[in-house]
Scaffold this motif. Structure first.
Motif, PDB file in Angstrom:
ATOM      1  N   PRO A  62       0.934  -1.176   0.223  1.00 11.20           N
ATOM      2  CA  PRO A  62       0.114   0.053  -0.198  1.00 11.20           C
ATOM      3  C   PRO A  62       0.491   1.270   0.144  1.00 11.20           C
ATOM      4  CG  PRO A  62      -0.634  -1.347   1.880  1.00 11.20           C
ATOM      5  CD  PRO A  62       0.103  -1.913   0.818  1.00 11.20           C
ATOM      6  N   LEU A  63       1.655   0.986   0.361  1.00 12.08           N
ATOM      7  CA  LEU A  63       2.645   2.191   0.593  1.00 12.08           C
ATOM      8  C   LEU A  63       3.210   2.950  -0.526  1.00 12.08           C
ATOM      9  CD1 LEU A  63       4.238   2.557   4.311  1.00 12.08           C
ATOM     10  CD2 LEU A  63       3.113   4.528   3.018  1.00 12.08           C
ATOM     11  N   LEU A  64       3.803   1.758  -1.610  1.00 10.64           N
ATOM     12  CA  LEU A  64       5.006   1.853  -2.860  1.00 10.64           C
ATOM     13  C   LEU A  64       3.544   2.556  -3.880  1.00 10.64           C
ATOM     14  CD1 LEU A  64       6.509   0.910  -4.760  1.00 10.64           C
ATOM     15  CD2 LEU A  64       5.975  -0.912  -5.144  1.00 10.64           C
ATOM     16  N   LEU A  65       2.308   2.337  -2.981  1.00  9.90           N
ATOM     17  CA  LEU A  65       1.155   2.270  -4.506  1.00  9.90           C
ATOM     18  C   LEU A  65       1.282   4.063  -4.259  1.00  9.90           C
ATOM     19  CD1 LEU A  65      -0.704   2.109  -6.952  1.00  9.90           C
ATOM     20  CD2 LEU A  65      -1.970   0.723  -4.860  1.00  9.90           C
ATOM     21  N   ALA A  66       1.061   4.463  -2.626  1.00  6.34           N
ATOM     22  CA  ALA A  66       0.600   5.708  -1.988  1.00  6.34           C
ATOM     23  C   ALA A  66       2.164   6.343  -2.926  1.00  6.34           C
ATOM     24  CB  ALA A  66       0.741   5.478  -0.532  1.00  6.34           C
ATOM     25  N   GLU A  67       3.643   6.319  -3.127  1.00  6.41           N
ATOM     26  CA  GLU A  67       4.384   7.099  -3.314  1.00  6.41           C
ATOM     27  C   GLU A  67       3.821   7.149  -4.576  1.00  6.41           C
ATOM     28  OE1 GLU A  67       8.317   6.350  -1.755  1.00  6.41           O
ATOM     29  OE2 GLU A  67       7.731   5.962   0.502  1.00  6.41           O
ATOM     30  N   LEU A  68       4.412   6.081  -5.340  1.00  5.81           N
ATOM     31  CA  LEU A  68       3.506   6.306  -6.550  1.00  5.81           C
ATOM     32  C   LEU A  68       3.439   7.275  -7.201  1.00  5.81           C
ATOM     33  CD1 LEU A  68       4.809   2.787  -7.868  1.00  5.81           C
ATOM     34  CD2 LEU A  68       6.183   4.773  -7.954  1.00  5.81           C
ATOM     35  N   ALA A  69       1.852   7.071  -7.103  1.00  3.90           N
ATOM     36  CA  ALA A  69       0.503   8.166  -7.459  1.00  3.90           C
ATOM     37  C   ALA A  69       0.384   9.466  -6.330  1.00  3.90           C
ATOM     38  CB  ALA A  69      -0.100   7.346  -5.926  1.00  3.90           C
ATOM     39  N   LEU A  70       1.262   9.314  -4.865  1.00  3.89           N
ATOM     40  CA  LEU A  70       1.851  11.261  -5.198  1.00  3.89           C
ATOM     41  C   LEU A  70       2.802  11.204  -5.366  1.00  3.89           C
ATOM     42  CD1 LEU A  70       0.577  11.894  -2.971  1.00  3.89           C
ATOM     43  CD2 LEU A  70       3.246  11.751  -1.345  1.00  3.89           C
ATOM     44  N   GLY A  71       3.432  10.607  -6.595  1.00  3.17           N
ATOM     45  CA  GLY A  71       4.364  11.433  -7.352  1.00  3.17           C
ATOM     46  C   GLY A  71       4.030  12.308  -8.305  1.00  3.17           C
ATOM     47  N   ARG A  72       3.628  11.199  -9.132  1.00  5.96           N
ATOM     48  CA  ARG A  72       3.086  10.789 -10.208  1.00  5.96           C
ATOM     49  C   ARG A  72       1.885  12.087 -10.341  1.00  5.96           C
ATOM     50  NH1 ARG A  72      -0.724   7.335 -13.524  1.00  5.96           N
ATOM     51  NH2 ARG A  72      -2.322   7.721 -11.508  1.00  5.96           N
ATOM     52  N   ARG A  73       0.839  12.377  -9.554  1.00  6.01           N
ATOM     53  CA  ARG A  73       0.034  13.544  -9.166  1.00  6.01           C
ATOM     54  C   ARG A  73       0.723  14.829  -9.345  1.00  6.01           C
ATOM     55  NH1 ARG A  73      -1.949  15.875  -5.331  1.00  6.01           N
ATOM     56  NH2 ARG A  73      -4.472  16.706  -4.823  1.00  6.01           N
ATOM     57  N   MET A 237      11.872   7.513   1.774  1.00  7.58           N
ATOM     58  CA  MET A 237      12.536   8.605   1.860  1.00  7.58           C
ATOM     59  C   MET A 237      12.644   9.630   0.281  1.00  7.58           C
ATOM     60  SD  MET A 237      14.743   9.180   3.744  1.00  7.58           S
ATOM     61  CE  MET A 237      14.491   8.390   5.440  1.00  7.58           C
ATOM     62  N   GLY A 238      11.569   9.326  -0.321  1.00  8.82           N
ATOM     63  CA  GLY A 238      10.905   9.617  -1.249  1.00  8.82           C
ATOM     64  C   GLY A 238      11.746   9.403  -2.628  1.00  8.82           C
ATOM     65  N   TYR A 243      10.691   9.114  -8.827  1.00  6.73           N
ATOM     66  CA  TYR A 243      10.439   8.456  -9.935  1.00  6.73           C
ATOM     67  C   TYR A 243       8.763   8.455 -10.583  1.00  6.73           C
ATOM     68  CZ  TYR A 243      15.013   5.743 -10.161  1.00  6.73           C
ATOM     69  OH  TYR A 243      16.736   5.451 -10.625  1.00  6.73           O
ATOM     70  N   GLY A 244       8.020   7.939  -9.097  1.00  6.20           N
ATOM     71  CA  GLY A 244       6.119   8.661  -9.700  1.00  6.20           C
ATOM     72  C   GLY A 244       6.435   9.463 -10.817  1.00  6.20           C
ATOM     73  N   SER A 245       7.156  10.768 -10.786  1.00  4.33           N
ATOM     74  CA  SER A 245       6.447  12.384 -10.666  1.00  4.33           C
ATOM     75  C   SER A 245       7.437  12.201 -12.414  1.00  4.33           C
ATOM     76  CB  SER A 245       7.565  13.131  -9.965  1.00  4.33           C
ATOM     77  OG  SER A 245       8.485  13.333 -10.161  1.00  4.33           O
ATOM     78  N   TYR A 246       8.210  11.142 -12.460  1.00  3.68           N
ATOM     79  CA  TYR A 246       8.502  10.927 -14.189  1.00  3.68           C
ATOM     80  C   TYR A 246       7.308  10.204 -15.296  1.00  3.68           C
ATOM     81  CZ  TYR A 246      12.413  12.990 -11.964  1.00  3.68           C
ATOM     82  OH  TYR A 246      13.457  13.541 -11.468  1.00  3.68           O
ATOM     83  N   LEU A 247       6.429   9.975 -14.251  1.00  8.98           N
ATOM     84  CA  LEU A 247       5.218   9.047 -15.255  1.00  8.98           C
ATOM     85  C   LEU A 247       4.147  10.136 -15.048  1.00  8.98           C
ATOM     86  CD1 LEU A 247       4.594   6.356 -13.528  1.00  8.98           C
ATOM     87  CD2 LEU A 247       5.378   5.922 -15.231  1.00  8.98           C
TER      88      LEU A 247
END
Ligand code: TRP
Length: 451
Positions: A62-73, A237-238, A243-247
């Protein structure tokens, strides 16, 4: 100074496969091979595995998905992403903590990766007939006790990491991962085959897989499992926010997150299945702590037929895995500094790599001139590693869970994670809101003796 997402022009991953490989590359690292094997060894083998799988499913995924989602958003670096929580929200500080924390992790990670690099070259030269040491323990102790040599390797490793990150998201990070990850997969499979076919090798597999139920009564096993899950996936640690923010929006996150957690765990188990059988086959004891990879295994390689080649493959695997993780750690501060101070990628990466080198000096000297320094009964590197993985990463995870579970409106969170309207959305949000924070707090508190 958050700006509207649409005005930020950012680099993006070229392909979905590239993104998944890069994220897997970040996850698969020294944590899966060097760290996993000794943490599992110290915490009851198979019993540890059960706690570990629990931590992966209930907290890690769940946290991995949360971090990726947060970054992409947010389409921004980790400071920007958490500043979006609002000007007066204290969670904003976490962005800075992550920037510094990622650098701190890289500072000692790179010291260990430097040791790996040295051994890689030793086995490479051994193939051409150079003798490998007859006394692995003495050799390793004198190597890490030397003030200069480990520092030089730490430096060399950081230069390599820097060179990739300076190349950019697509041309540096994505390209390297596309090249290395398939190779790492092949190498680990080869090593498992070698380990399992050694006489007595099955004892090692049994040690890794058979649970010692009594260990499940020890709170410290859960802390170790939690810390290992965070460290191995690379949460808190972000890194995954960045990485999600480059999606772009077109990629679907839940399947990617599942693939990453499963791939990471499978890799760790394979590494264990490669290492423990070899250790047992040669009558050695697995509980060697962090030195397992550097003393016990060279011992094995020295005795086993074809050991030099096996050693070379093992250290090549460790090195490749360490490199793909180190670049993800360096990218966190680099992404922040390029945006905040308007530096070029090259300048930012140079400055930060130098800072991180300096930060790693005490960890490196902690086995030589600074060996007398103990923090809470541990040497410097071990103390930094323990406090980061068992305290800072879980606290980082807590912040992410609060941010996504409580600060963002449920609808936006589910939408950011591509779960909106699906049956998984309430499960994911429920985990993030209640289970993840409660488990993290309970494990942290029970280990300082408060519950
Ligand atoms: N996951 C990597 C490993 O297993 C290390 C790593 C990469 C990491 N990114 C991270 C650890 C972020 C903590 C936080 O070796």
């Amino acid at each position: 100074m958050p700006s509207a997402p649409e005005t930020r022009s950012r680099e993006q991953w070229a392909t979905r496969t590239g993104f998944i490989l890069a994220t897997l590359g970040s996850a698969i690292g020294l944590g899966n091979i060097w760290r996993f094997s000794y943490v599992a060894g110290e915490n009851g083998g198979g019993a540890f595995l059960i706690a570990y799988c629990g931590a992966l499913v209930l907290i890690g995924l769940p946290l991995l998905l949360a971090e990726l989602a947060l970054g992409r958003r947010a389409q921004g670096d980790v400071v920007q992403t958490f500043a979006d929580a609002g000007p007066r929200n204290p969670l904003g500080i976490y962005g800075y903590v992550a920037v510094v924390g990622a650098g701190l992790i890289l500072s000692y990670y790179s010291v260990v990766a430097g040791w790996v690099l040295r051994y890689f070259f030793e086995y490479l030269f051994a193939l051409f007939g150079a003798p490998t040491g007859a006394d692995p323990a003495g050799q390793f102790v004198s190597f890490i006790g030397d003030p200069w040599q480990p520092l030089a390797w730490h430096f060399v490793f950081l230069v390599g990491t820097f060179a990739i990150v300076a190349g950019g998201v697509r041309r540096g990070i994505e390209k390297l991962n596309r090249l290395l990850l398939p190779l790492l997969g092949l190498m680990v499979i080869g090593l498992v085959a070698r380990g399992m076919t050694l006489p007595g090798g099955m004892d090692g597999a049994r040690f890794l897989l058979a649970p010692d139920w009594r260990m499940l009564g020890e709170p410290s096993v859960y802390l170790a499992a939690l810390g290992q899950a965070f460290f191995s996936i690379g949460l808190g640690m972000g890194v995954l926010v960045t990485y999600g923010s480059y999606l772009g929006r077109a990629h679907r996150l839940p399947t990617a997150a599942l693939a990453i957690v499963a791939g990471d765990a499978a890799f760790a188990i394979c590494a264990g299945l490669a290492i423990f059988p070899a250790v047992f086959a040669f009558g050695l004891v697995p509980e060697q702590g962090p030195l397992l990879a550097f003393i016990t295994l060279p011992h094995v390689f020295a005795t086993m037929p074809g050991g030099a080649l096996t050693g070379l493959v093992f250290f090549a695997l460790l090195f490749g895995a360490a490199l793909t993780s180190a670049i993800s750690l360096l990218e966190v501060p680099v992404a922040y500094v390029t945006r905040r101070f308007g530096l070029s990628r090259l300048r930012a990466a140079t400055t930060i790599a130098l800072l991180i080198f300096a930060l790693g000096v005490p960890s490196s000297l902690g086995f030589g001139p600074l060996a007398h320094i103990e923090i809470l009964g541990r040497g410097i590197l071990d103390a930094v590693d323990q406090s980061v993985s068992s305290v800072a990463l879980p606290l980082g995870g807590l912040v992410v869970a609060i941010m996504v579970g409580w600060v963002l409106p449920g609808d936006s969170a589910a939408e950011a994670a591509d779960l909106k309207g699906g049956y998984l959305s309430p499960i994911w949000l429920g985990l993030l809101r209640y289970i993840v924070p409660l488990l993290i707090l309970a494990i942290l508190l029970s280990n300082i003796g408060l519950i």
